[in-house]
Design an enzyme around this catalytic site. Sequence first.
Site, mmCIF file in Angstrom:
data_model
loop_
_atom_site.group_PDB
_atom_site.id
_atom_site.type_symbol
_atom_site.label_atom_id
_atom_site.label_comp_id
_atom_site.label_asym_id
_atom_site.label_seq_id
_atom_site.Cartn_x
_atom_site.Cartn_y
_atom_site.Cartn_z
ATOM 1 N N ILE A 13 0.735 -1.364 0.088
ATOM 2 C CA ILE A 13 0.202 -0.108 0.165
ATOM 3 C C ILE A 13 0.876 1.142 -0.101
ATOM 4 O O ILE A 13 0.530 2.418 -0.634
ATOM 5 C CB ILE A 13 -1.048 0.022 1.203
ATOM 6 C CG1 ILE A 13 -1.899 1.044 1.000
ATOM 7 C CG2 ILE A 13 -0.262 0.255 2.322
ATOM 8 C CD1 ILE A 13 -3.026 0.726 -0.077
ATOM 9 N N SER A 35 11.373 0.985 7.918
ATOM 10 C CA SER A 35 10.934 -0.472 7.633
ATOM 11 C C SER A 35 11.938 -1.505 7.969
ATOM 12 O O SER A 35 13.079 -0.991 7.929
ATOM 13 C CB SER A 35 10.499 -0.815 6.139
ATOM 14 O OG SER A 35 10.118 -1.937 5.950
ATOM 15 N N ARG A 36 11.695 -2.762 8.563
ATOM 16 C CA ARG A 36 12.427 -3.742 8.835
ATOM 17 C C ARG A 36 13.369 -4.096 7.510
ATOM 18 O O ARG A 36 14.376 -4.471 7.281
ATOM 19 C CB ARG A 36 12.091 -5.023 9.423
ATOM 20 C CG ARG A 36 11.686 -4.689 10.919
ATOM 21 C CD ARG A 36 11.167 -5.541 11.832
ATOM 22 N NE ARG A 36 9.817 -6.043 11.139
ATOM 23 C CZ ARG A 36 9.137 -6.915 11.637
ATOM 24 N NH1 ARG A 36 9.476 -7.856 12.454
ATOM 25 N NH2 ARG A 36 7.654 -7.308 11.055
ATOM 26 N N LYS A 89 -6.007 3.022 7.228
ATOM 27 C CA LYS A 89 -7.192 2.633 7.629
ATOM 28 C C LYS A 89 -6.908 1.001 7.946
ATOM 29 O O LYS A 89 -6.169 0.368 7.165
ATOM 30 C CB LYS A 89 -8.482 2.666 6.746
ATOM 31 C CG LYS A 89 -8.211 1.906 5.321
ATOM 32 C CD LYS A 89 -8.546 0.528 5.433
ATOM 33 C CE LYS A 89 -8.396 -0.335 4.047
ATOM 34 N NZ LYS A 89 -8.541 -1.589 4.193
ATOM 35 N N ASP A 167 -11.350 -6.186 6.610
ATOM 36 C CA ASP A 167 -10.213 -5.440 6.047
ATOM 37 C C ASP A 167 -10.822 -4.398 4.815
ATOM 38 O O ASP A 167 -10.687 -3.361 4.559
ATOM 39 C CB ASP A 167 -8.733 -5.944 5.449
ATOM 40 C CG ASP A 167 -7.919 -5.328 4.929
ATOM 41 O OD1 ASP A 167 -7.283 -4.395 5.763
ATOM 42 O OD2 ASP A 167 -7.532 -5.117 3.844
#
Length: 313
Positions: A13, A35-36, A89, A167
């Site tokens: 996303i 971010s990992r 969201k 979702d």
Amino acid sequence: MSRKVALVGIGKIARDQHVPSIAASPDWELAATVSRHGSIDGVEAFTDLDALLETRPDIEVVSLCLPPVPRYAYAAAALKAGRHVMLEKPPGATLSECHALEAMARDAGVSIFATWHSREAAQVDMARTWLKDKRLHALSVNWKEDVRRWHPGQDWIWQAGGLGVFDPGINALSIVTRILPDRIHLTAATLEFPENRETPIAASLTFAHPHGAGISAVFDWRQDGDQIWTIEAVTDAGTLVLTDGGAKLAINGEARAETDADGNPLQGEYPRLYAKMADLVREGGIDMDLSPMTHVADAFLLGRRVAVESFNE
């Protein structure tokens, strides 16, 4: 002058929607990521949010694209550091943590935005305007898509707190709560849980309307072929139909224009979200509307649970 924003969570996303929307906006500069595993070419990358907050005080806004369960801790850290926060969201895993985040934002004097991207679909505002003075007789939601196409390998969606079919279903509920002039509440629900999953793969909902209109919704994540994102409202002045998740609108069978008054394509969902976030930051505002999430919570509380066969992608 553009403001610097950091993206936390560099998944599908973020890459598909957030990054291009920020790049196209005069209001924003993507200054860092957290971010990992993921990163964006040419953008400073962190693996730890605390490190970003400590070393980049120039970044005013943190936009969270993480799954809902870990999101609270990241949002709380950003708010306590005095940063504005934008939430993908759903805005959290529970209603109570969302209320807590809003209280933190108010205490810190910063903005927080619970975004609902489907509300920004091209024809949703037009539908809202048309329905405003109509008497509603019935409204039905038909929201069916293929989870294997849109969320391949995303196990968190099937775990507690991941929402399952809600979702995508919450996108429909965000539109319904935007376009209806009256509040509705859930009266019944059936939730279908695969035997090997912790969240539902399908749901059927029934709502009460203050003037007696019949309102229902069907969500299903097993859709083959064409994907279906449709909302139909029958009124005393005819029938309104939103399709393609709110991108297209027909009233009494007549399609409405998909361009603005100057003939330009209507702005996309995520560019509109980032424009709204810019307004909130400029004005010191907060937007934490949780009505779509409330209906989902009610469905889990009230819903009749039905076991269905195991589901594997």
